[in-house]
Each structure stands twice: as C-alpha cells, then as structure tokens.
Design a protein around this motif. Structure first.
Motif, PDB file in Angstrom:
ATOM      1  N   MET A 144       0.808  -1.217   0.000  1.00  0.00           N
ATOM      2  CA  MET A 144       0.000   0.000   0.000  1.00  0.00           C
ATOM      3  C   MET A 144       0.845   1.272   0.000  1.00  0.00           C
ATOM      4  SD  MET A 144      -1.274   0.194   3.987  1.00  0.00           S
ATOM      5  CE  MET A 144      -2.097   1.760   3.764  1.00  0.00           C
ATOM      6  N   ASN A 145       2.153   1.140   0.087  1.00  0.00           N
ATOM      7  CA  ASN A 145       3.013   2.315   0.174  1.00  0.00           C
ATOM      8  C   ASN A 145       2.899   3.177  -1.084  1.00  0.00           C
ATOM      9  OD1 ASN A 145       4.956   4.017   1.322  1.00  0.00           O
ATOM     10  ND2 ASN A 145       6.601   2.967   0.250  1.00  0.00           N
ATOM     11  N   ASP A 146       2.837   4.471  -0.884  1.00  0.00           N
ATOM     12  CA  ASP A 146       2.785   5.438  -1.989  1.00  0.00           C
ATOM     13  C   ASP A 146       1.625   5.139  -2.931  1.00  0.00           C
ATOM     14  OD1 ASP A 146       3.491   7.620  -3.431  1.00  0.00           O
ATOM     15  OD2 ASP A 146       5.170   6.685  -4.476  1.00  0.00           O
ATOM     16  N   ARG A 147       0.451   4.882  -2.353  1.00  0.00           N
ATOM     17  CA  ARG A 147      -0.782   4.624  -3.119  1.00  0.00           C
ATOM     18  C   ARG A 147      -0.608   3.453  -4.085  1.00  0.00           C
ATOM     19  NH1 ARG A 147      -3.264  10.625  -4.643  1.00  0.00           N
ATOM     20  NH2 ARG A 147      -3.396  11.402  -2.505  1.00  0.00           N
ATOM     21  N   TYR A 148      -0.116   2.343  -3.543  1.00  0.00           N
ATOM     22  CA  TYR A 148       0.014   1.096  -4.301  1.00  0.00           C
ATOM     23  C   TYR A 148       0.918   1.270  -5.518  1.00  0.00           C
ATOM     24  CZ  TYR A 148      -4.237   0.436  -1.560  1.00  0.00           C
ATOM     25  OH  TYR A 148      -5.146   0.396  -0.535  1.00  0.00           O
ATOM     26  N   ALA A 149       2.026   1.986  -5.317  1.00  0.00           N
ATOM     27  CA  ALA A 149       2.917   2.266  -6.450  1.00  0.00           C
ATOM     28  C   ALA A 149       3.595   0.995  -6.962  1.00  0.00           C
ATOM     29  CB  ALA A 149       3.982   3.291  -6.030  1.00  0.00           C
ATOM     30  N   LEU A 150       3.806   0.006  -6.103  1.00  0.00           N
ATOM     31  CA  LEU A 150       4.518  -1.205  -6.515  1.00  0.00           C
ATOM     32  C   LEU A 150       3.586  -2.294  -7.019  1.00  0.00           C
ATOM     33  CD1 LEU A 150       7.119  -1.491  -3.587  1.00  0.00           C
ATOM     34  CD2 LEU A 150       7.409  -0.399  -5.815  1.00  0.00           C
ATOM     35  N   VAL A 151       2.282  -2.162  -6.808  1.00  0.00           N
ATOM     36  CA  VAL A 151       1.332  -3.216  -7.176  1.00  0.00           C
ATOM     37  C   VAL A 151       0.944  -3.060  -8.633  1.00  0.00           C
ATOM     38  CG1 VAL A 151      -0.893  -4.275  -6.671  1.00  0.00           C
ATOM     39  CG2 VAL A 151       0.486  -3.330  -4.812  1.00  0.00           C
ATOM     40  N   THR A 152       1.194  -4.079  -9.418  1.00  0.00           N
ATOM     41  CA  THR A 152       0.807  -4.090 -10.837  1.00  0.00           C
ATOM     42  C   THR A 152      -0.380  -5.005 -11.113  1.00  0.00           C
ATOM     43  OG1 THR A 152       2.457  -5.821 -11.270  1.00  0.00           O
ATOM     44  CG2 THR A 152       3.146  -3.528 -11.581  1.00  0.00           C
ATOM     45  N   ASP A 153      -0.689  -5.919 -10.216  1.00  0.00           N
ATOM     46  CA  ASP A 153      -1.791  -6.862 -10.388  1.00  0.00           C
ATOM     47  C   ASP A 153      -2.621  -6.836  -9.114  1.00  0.00           C
ATOM     48  OD1 ASP A 153      -3.548  -8.865 -10.923  1.00  0.00           O
ATOM     49  OD2 ASP A 153      -2.049 -10.405 -11.350  1.00  0.00           O
ATOM     50  N   PHE A 154      -3.762  -6.153  -9.145  1.00  0.00           N
ATOM     51  CA  PHE A 154      -4.566  -6.019  -7.945  1.00  0.00           C
ATOM     52  C   PHE A 154      -5.344  -7.294  -7.635  1.00  0.00           C
ATOM     53  CE2 PHE A 154      -4.055  -1.750  -6.475  1.00  0.00           C
ATOM     54  CZ  PHE A 154      -3.578  -1.059  -7.578  1.00  0.00           C
ATOM     55  N   VAL A 155      -5.583  -8.128  -8.619  1.00  0.00           N
ATOM     56  CA  VAL A 155      -6.219  -9.416  -8.335  1.00  0.00           C
ATOM     57  C   VAL A 155      -5.288 -10.270  -7.479  1.00  0.00           C
ATOM     58  CG1 VAL A 155      -7.143 -11.519  -9.373  1.00  0.00           C
ATOM     59  CG2 VAL A 155      -7.607  -9.300 -10.427  1.00  0.00           C
ATOM     60  N   TRP A 156      -3.994 -10.231  -7.815  1.00  0.00           N
ATOM     61  CA  TRP A 156      -3.012 -10.938  -6.996  1.00  0.00           C
ATOM     62  C   TRP A 156      -2.999 -10.380  -5.572  1.00  0.00           C
ATOM     63  CZ3 TRP A 156       1.091  -8.284  -4.805  1.00  0.00           C
ATOM     64  CH2 TRP A 156       2.003  -9.068  -4.096  1.00  0.00           C
ATOM     65  N   TYR A 157      -3.079  -9.069  -5.442  1.00  0.00           N
ATOM     66  CA  TYR A 157      -3.060  -8.465  -4.110  1.00  0.00           C
ATOM     67  C   TYR A 157      -4.302  -8.868  -3.315  1.00  0.00           C
ATOM     68  CZ  TYR A 157      -2.578  -4.897  -0.487  1.00  0.00           C
ATOM     69  OH  TYR A 157      -2.457  -4.249   0.716  1.00  0.00           O
ATOM     70  N   LEU A 158      -5.439  -9.016  -3.983  1.00  0.00           N
ATOM     71  CA  LEU A 158      -6.638  -9.479  -3.286  1.00  0.00           C
ATOM     72  C   LEU A 158      -6.463 -10.904  -2.764  1.00  0.00           C
ATOM     73  CD1 LEU A 158      -9.485  -8.073  -5.576  1.00  0.00           C
ATOM     74  CD2 LEU A 158      -8.957  -7.364  -3.244  1.00  0.00           C
ATOM     75  N   THR A 159      -5.813 -11.765  -3.537  1.00  0.00           N
ATOM     76  CA  THR A 159      -5.540 -13.127  -3.050  1.00  0.00           C
ATOM     77  C   THR A 159      -4.595 -13.106  -1.855  1.00  0.00           C
ATOM     78  OG1 THR A 159      -3.715 -13.381  -4.629  1.00  0.00           O
ATOM     79  CG2 THR A 159      -5.897 -14.080  -5.349  1.00  0.00           C
ATOM     80  N   VAL A 160      -3.625 -12.197  -1.865  1.00  0.00           N
ATOM     81  CA  VAL A 160      -2.720 -12.066  -0.713  1.00  0.00           C
ATOM     82  C   VAL A 160      -3.500 -11.638   0.527  1.00  0.00           C
ATOM     83  CG1 VAL A 160      -0.790 -10.740   0.220  1.00  0.00           C
ATOM     84  CG2 VAL A 160      -0.682 -11.620  -2.106  1.00  0.00           C
ATOM     85  N   LEU A 161      -4.374 -10.655   0.379  1.00  0.00           N
ATOM     86  CA  LEU A 161      -5.173 -10.201   1.516  1.00  0.00           C
ATOM     87  C   LEU A 161      -6.103 -11.303   2.011  1.00  0.00           C
ATOM     88  CD1 LEU A 161      -6.103  -6.597   0.312  1.00  0.00           C
ATOM     89  CD2 LEU A 161      -4.459  -7.220   2.085  1.00  0.00           C
ATOM     90  N   ALA A 162      -6.637 -12.094   1.094  1.00  0.00           N
ATOM     91  CA  ALA A 162      -7.487 -13.210   1.512  1.00  0.00           C
ATOM     92  C   ALA A 162      -6.691 -14.223   2.325  1.00  0.00           C
ATOM     93  CB  ALA A 162      -8.110 -13.879   0.284  1.00  0.00           C
ATOM     94  N   ASP A 163      -5.445 -14.493   1.927  1.00  0.00           N
ATOM     95  CA  ASP A 163      -4.600 -15.407   2.707  1.00  0.00           C
ATOM     96  C   ASP A 163      -4.226 -14.806   4.060  1.00  0.00           C
ATOM     97  OD1 ASP A 163      -4.690 -17.223   0.634  1.00  0.00           O
ATOM     98  OD2 ASP A 163      -2.819 -16.520  -0.282  1.00  0.00           O
ATOM     99  N   LEU A 164      -4.004 -13.507   4.101  1.00  0.00           N
ATOM    100  CA  LEU A 164      -3.654 -12.871   5.379  1.00  0.00           C
ATOM    101  C   LEU A 164      -4.826 -12.888   6.351  1.00  0.00           C
ATOM    102  CD1 LEU A 164      -1.597  -9.759   4.182  1.00  0.00           C
ATOM    103  CD2 LEU A 164      -0.735 -11.914   5.086  1.00  0.00           C
ATOM    104  N   THR A 165      -6.047 -12.947   5.829  1.00  0.00           N
ATOM    105  CA  THR A 165      -7.205 -13.021   6.711  1.00  0.00           C
ATOM    106  C   THR A 165      -7.185 -14.287   7.548  1.00  0.00           C
ATOM    107  OG1 THR A 165      -8.488 -11.777   5.069  1.00  0.00           O
ATOM    108  CG2 THR A 165      -9.731 -12.964   6.753  1.00  0.00           C
ATOM    109  N   LYS A 166      -6.630 -15.358   7.000  1.00  0.00           N
ATOM    110  CA  LYS A 166      -6.631 -16.647   7.694  1.00  0.00           C
ATOM    111  C   LYS A 166      -5.392 -16.877   8.540  1.00  0.00           C
ATOM    112  CE  LYS A 166      -7.303 -18.691   3.721  1.00  0.00           C
ATOM    113  NZ  LYS A 166      -7.527 -19.718   2.680  1.00  0.00           N
TER     114      LYS A 166
END
Length: 743
Positions: free
Chosen positions: A408-430
């Motif tokens: 999330m740093n610098d308004r998601y400057a490093l994230v190029t695939d937000f679907v991938w980031y959603l899967t990461v957040l889903a894994d972090l939930t568990k």
C-alpha cells in the motif's frame, strides 16, 4: 561431678584481650565466600547471619578488624545487600594513613557511594589531600574513586587538582587524570573550555598510554558535538596512519565516522587508510568500525563502499549471531544510497529472516522492506508469507504488517496486479491470531472502491472466506477475524450482482454461527443479506422481462437548425401528471407484484403466477454504503434473537424505499400523452417557466436548470405549493407503497 566442680561460668574478656580474641576468630572474606558456596540450600540465611556479624565487627576500634568487616560488606553489597549504613566507617578507612586499609576504603566508596550519599560532603578535602600526595598509590586511588563517584559539587571543587596531574612526571597518573577529566566534564561542562588545550597536547605525549587515553576522551566528546573537533582532524589522521594499537585505531575510526558527514573532503582522504585496514586487519571489532564509518559517511566513494559490502558478506555468513546482526545493521545504512549493492546479498538477507534470533529477524525484515521493487514484489511477498508459519506470534504480526505496508506504500505504487493483491489479503485473513484483521479489511474495501475492474474477481476470491465456518468460531486465533469478515460481507453485498451461487451466500449470511460475531459485524451481515436478496430479485425480474427500448438521443435545446421536438406538458390531474402515473403504478403493482415474504416467515422468490408484461421496467436496486443509524440500533437491540428475526427487523427498517422500487418494476410505464408541436417561441417560454419532457421521456438539461431556478415549479407542471396536487401525489405514493410488499 558437676556438683563437686560447681557451676562456674567463664567471665567475658574485656579490653585489649577481647579485641585480640575477636580478630583471631574473625571470618575473612575468603571464609565468607567458601561458606556461601557450601550453603547452597540456605544461602540467604547464611548471608544475613554474616551481615549481623559484620555490623558488630565494623564498630571495633581495631583498624584491621574494621577493614576486614568493610571488605566483607563490600562483597555482600555486590550481591544485592545494602551497605549505606556503613558509609561513615568507609570514610574512616579512606582517611587511614595505611595504604593497605585506605585501598579497602576507596574500593568500598567506589562501590557504594552515590549522589544521595550524605557523607560525600565529608570527603572533598580528603580527596584534595590524596590527589596532591607524593605517594603515587594514594593519588591513583583518589583519581579512580573520584571518577566513579563524581558529582557536580565534587567536580567543581576538584577539577583543578585533577587538571594539574596532567603535568605529572608519572605517565600512569597522567593517563588516569585524562580519563578522570572526562567524567568531570560530563558533570561540570564549564570545566571543558579551560582544559581543552592541555588535553589536546596529550595527543603528542611521549607515552602511548597517555595518547590512547587522550584519544579516548576526545573521541567520546566528539560524539556529543562533532563540529567542534573538526580542527583536530589532521592530528587524528596522523595518529590513524601511525597507530599500532587496535584500541586507539577503533577510537580514531569512530571519530572520523562522526566527522566525515560534516566535511566531504575528508572522505576522499580516508579512502587509502581505511581500505588498507579493511584488507589487513583480522580484528572483527576494528573491521566493523571501519565498515560502519564507510557506510555512514563515505557513501560517495563507490570503490571503498563495494569493498566494505564484500566484507559484510563474510560477516553475514559467520556463525556468530552478534557478528551477523552487526553486518545487517551496517547494511541498513546503504538502503537509500546503494540499494543495488545491497540487493546482491538478498539471498543471505532472506535466510536471516528465518533465523532463530529475533533481533536478526527484525533487522533483516527492515532491509527486505527497503529492497522491494515492482519486479520483486511478488517473490518477496511469497517469501515473507512462507516465513509466517515458523515465526512466533510477535514476529508473525510484524510480517503481516510488512506485507500490507509494502503493497500500500505510496498509493500502491509497486502493485501491478490487484487481483493478486486481493488473493494475498485473503490469505492474510486466515493467519492465526493476527492482530491486523481490521487493517486487512480496510485494504479489501479500499481496493474494491478504487479499482473497479477487480470487483468481480474480489467477489469470487472473498466468497470462500464468507462460506468458511471456521472463521466464525469464537476462538483466540480468530480475535481480529470479525473485522475482516465485516469488510468481506460488505463487499459481497455491495457487488452482489457478480455472485453466481446466491443460495450459498444467503445460507452463509444467515448462518446461526453469525451470532458469535460482534453486533456491529452482524449488522453488516444482515444488510448484505438484504442486498444479495434484492440483487437476486432484480436478476430474476430482468430475466423474465425484456428490457425497455433504449431512448433516442436527446437533441440540444434551442437549436434552431434542428428539427422541431414534440413536447408534451401535463397539467395537474391529466394523464401525464406524476400523481396520475403513481396511481396507475399502484394499481398495477397491487395486481401484479409477487409476495416477497410469505406469511410463514420464509423468504421466497416470485411465484409462478408472476406477470410478464413486456413493458415492465426491471428492478433497479441502489446499494447503500453503510448501515443507517436506526438499522444499527435495531441490530443492537436484536443481538440475542434468531437470524430470521433480525432480518425481519432490518426489512421493517429499510423496506420503504424497496417497496417503491418494486412497485415501479412490476408496473407498466405510463402511456405518453398526446403531444402537439410547439413553435420555437413557445418552446423557449416553456423552458423558462416549467420543467419539460419530450415525448420519449428525456428531460432537457436547460429545462432542468430553469426548473431549479424557478423554485415554485415542479416536475410535469405540478406546482409545489398547490395543496390539492400535493395531497393527490402523496395519496398515490402511499397506495403504491402499500401494494408493493406485504410483510
């Protein structure tokens, strides 16, 4: 026999004989230590008994007995027993003329005296006398004691006597005087300025021990205010190139580490000596100080920076955890200036993340966060998430925090695939026992609101979490999971039109285990349940009825070159009036609207007798952003009720708006009123005074602006201040709402 001998008792000895007897049978310090080791099971009792004997011995007039008692009390003081009660007896020993007993007194004072010791006021003259003593042993004892017990008053009184010892012919006293002056400067800073010149002259002393003492003092002083000591750089450089002592070289390198950021030209001058030390020294301490000086103040010299990093690689591979930590700590200085050089050793750095030492783990994680780029984000995140399984709870939370903040740093400057980031957040939930469930939920909502194209994928990724019954269990491992589930339920309800299997979602949202969640999370669950159901009804209505024909594009108003537009004005009570249209909608809804909730309390869809009028408008459901305050109040009051009862409460609180939408969806659109062409002049006047609509139902933008300007006019020619019109319109709306949904 006892009767013939009598019952005579030995008389207690007095005077000199008693003193000799006590001294003869007095326990020495060696006996005390032996007894403590022999009484392992009752050491405390044994030491308390010894302390009682010491209290009795310390008041003896015999100086030897008093000295042995103070010696034993000093040893017990080092084990945690207080000896402030013997302070006056310590001063008595310090004033003794025998150096043997004086040494015991000075040692006891060094160990037990502090700023709050009352008898410190009695010793300034004693210290002044011993500092000026011709006996070097007495002067050395006084200097050592003063350096440990110095107070602002003692420093102000005795700093001149210590300063005079810098000119003593004994190198040992000059060395001790240099070191003692540093302690005096700390407690009495005003003494530094008059002593500074003589102190710097000690850098050129004939005795190396005096030079080392002067370098040590000046190096420590330079850490407080480096700018003041820049004029001494030439002398320090000369000593650096000629010194053979590792201790003095370390101090000189530390001084240059503080001076190089202030003088850039000094860094270029130091490349040669430091490079030679890096190549030749085998002392780890000196090697680290050289590396630290390079990475902290000489980053502009690329050659020596790379040489220092190569040495750090060897330190990273060392088995000693202390050396490994020092290497990682030095690498943190190069993250901003030379990230590429640090990235060459990322393999060793990632291995340190899995190290058993927590200090090494945190330092390595700090470096990993600084090395992440767009290309390495996914691999770095995968490695950090893999390390969560073996980490303890505290470091696992730090890993979760690091993954989220890197993305999330610098308004998601490093994230190029937000679907991938959603899967990461889903894994972090568990992640079990995570402390960042709320942060994960906030990120999920933020991504879905910002990135529209991932909403469908978000529903597909998050639906398994909503269906997982293990996340609803009230266990310590799910402490913050409800905060994440609140955001997940909101997303599922907000974008319910992307759900493929509505039955599973409805069952999950209405599960009895939902009552394990906090009340504010249950409120979002019930709201999402209503949204999902309304979306399902809208989907069904759109499937059984064809959508209305698309209207023709509206022409620009007041365009004289365009063909005339046929407009229709509806007066109150006519067929095109809003009230008239609402009455027709109510009548049609009463005859055609399906029963959404049966009388037995079960939620059901439209029945087989649902009318399929081709002119009906599909249901349009506008989702709300958050539950209303009345809805939250209803949920809080109904937290002990069943899920169905809570759902009914929510339906009762929010169904009014839905009734109108349902009524409008199952009612045919009003027939257009017969239109008559208008001349341009008439059309202009009408736009100015009334809100007009074309025969296709499209409102002219200019007419809408003019209608807002004329506050007395309403839609379709209805005057807002007309009581009859308002009554008719209100009655029609009430009829439509009553006929729309039956609870």
């Amino acid at each position: 026999m006892s009767s013939s001998m009598g019952s005579r008792r030995p008389q207690p000895q007095t005077g000199a004989m008693a003193t000799v007897t006590k001294g003869l049978f007095q326990k020495s310090l060696r006996d005390i230590i032996t007894g403590i080791r022999a009484n392992k099971d009752r050491q405390k009792d044994y030491m308390n008994k010894c302390l009682q004997d010491i209290r009795a011995e310390v008041i003896s007039p015999d100086i030897r007995t008093k000295a042995v008692a103070i010696e034993k009390a000093t040893y017990l003081h080092s084990l945690g027993f207080n000896m402030t009660w013997a302070s006056f007896h310590v001063v008595e020993l310090m004033s003794c003329t025998n150096v043997k007993y004086k040494r015991v007194g000075y040692l006891a004072a060094t160990q037990s005296f502090g700023d709050d010791t009352d008898v410190v006021l009695l010793i300034p003259n004693l210290l002044k006398k011993d500092l000026a003593s011709p006996n070097p042993a007495e002067a050395a004892l006084a200097i050592s004691c003063l350096g440990n017990i110095v107070t602002p008053e003692l420093s102000q009184t005795l700093v001149a006597d210590v300063y005079s010892l810098l000119n003593n012919h004994k190198p040992e006293l000059r060395r001790r005087a240099c070191l003692c002056l540093y302690k005096c400067f700390l407690r009495y800073p005003e003494a530094l300025r008059p002593s500074f010149a003589r102190l710097t002259e000690c850098l050129e002393d004939d005795d190396q021990t005096v030079v080392q003492a002067a370098v040590t003092v000046l190096a420590e002083l330079a850490m407080h205010n480096p700018k003041t000591y820049l004029p001494l750089a030439p002398k320090f450089y000369k000593l650096l190139t000629t010194s053979s002592s590792n201790w003095m070289t370390i101090k000189l390198v530390k001084v240059f580490g503080a001076l190089t950021p202030l003088e850039p030209r000094l860094a270029k001058k130091l490349v040669g000596p430091l490079s030679e030390i890096l190549e030749t020294t085998s002392a780890k301490s000196l090697l680290y100080e050289c590396i630290r000086t390079v990475v902290a103040g000489m980053t502009s010299q690329e050659k020596i920076v790379r040489q220092a990093v190569d040495k750090l690689k060897d330190m990273l591979e060392d088995n000693d955890p202390n050396i490994k930590y020092l290497a990682l700590h030095a690498l943190t200085f190069l993250l901003e200036s030379h990230p590429r050089i640090v990235a060459e050793h990322k393999g060793n750095i990632f291995m340190c993340v899995d190290h058993e030492d927590s200090n090494i783990q945190y330092c390595a994680l700090k470096i990993v966060r600084g090395l992440v780029t767009k290309k390495t984000l996914m691999d770095t995140t995968a490695h950090l998430m893999g390390a969560m399984g073996k980490a303890d709870q505290r470091f696992r939370d730090e890993l979760v925090w690091s993954v989220i903040h890197v993305c999330m740093n610098d308004r998601y400057a490093l994230v190029t695939d937000f679907v991938w980031y959603l899967t990461v957040l889903a894994d972090l939930t568990k992640v079990p026992s995570s402390a960042h469930g709320g942060l994960v939920g906030d990120q999920l909502v933020d991504i879905c609101l910002r990135v529209e194209v991932v909403r469908e994928s978000a529903v597909a990724i998050l639906k398994p979490l909503l269906l997982d019954p293990a996340l609803l269990e009230n266990t310590p491992s799910n402490a913050t999971v409800p905060e994440a589930l609140k955001s997940i339920a909101w997303i599922i309800g907000e974008y319910a039109h992307f759900i493929t299997d509505v039955d599973e979602v409805v069952e999950a949202l209405s599960s009895p285990n939902v009552t394990n969640l906090p009340a504010h999370v249950q409120a979002v669950y019930v709201q999402s349940l209503l949204k999902v159901y309304a979306s399902a009804v809208a989907t069904h209505a759109g499937a059984v009825r064809p959508p209305p024909a698309a209207p023709e594009p509206a022409q620009a108003p007041f365009d004289e070159t365009a063909p005339p537009v046929v407009l229709a004005l509806a007066a109150p009570g006519e067929e095109g009036d809003d009230a008239f249209a609402a009455e027709r909608a109510a009548a049609a809804a009463a005859a055609a609207a399906p029963c959404l909730i049966a009388r037995d309390g079960h939620v059901g869809g439209p029945g087989p007798s649902t009318p399929t009028a081709s002119a009906a408008t599909p249901l349009v459901y506008t989702p709300s952003v958050a539950p209303t305050r009345s809805l939250q109040s209803s949920i809080s009051k109904s937290s002990g009720s069943s899920m169905l009862e809570v759902a009914l409460v929510v339906l009762g609180a929010t169904v009014c708006d839905l009734r109108v939408n349902l009524a409008a969806s199952f009612s045919p659109p009003p027939a257009p009123a017969p239109a008559t062409p208008l001349s341009p002049t008439r059309r202009s006047a009408t736009h100015t005074s009334l809100t007009m609509r074309s025969s296709e139902g499209i409102v002219s933008p200019a007419g809408a602006r003019n209608a807002r300007a004329n506050r007395g006019q309403g839609h379709g020619g209805i005057r807002r201040n007309d009581p009859n019109t308002c009554v008719r319109s209100h009655s029609a709306r009430v009829s439509a709402m009553s006929a729309g949904v039956a609870l």
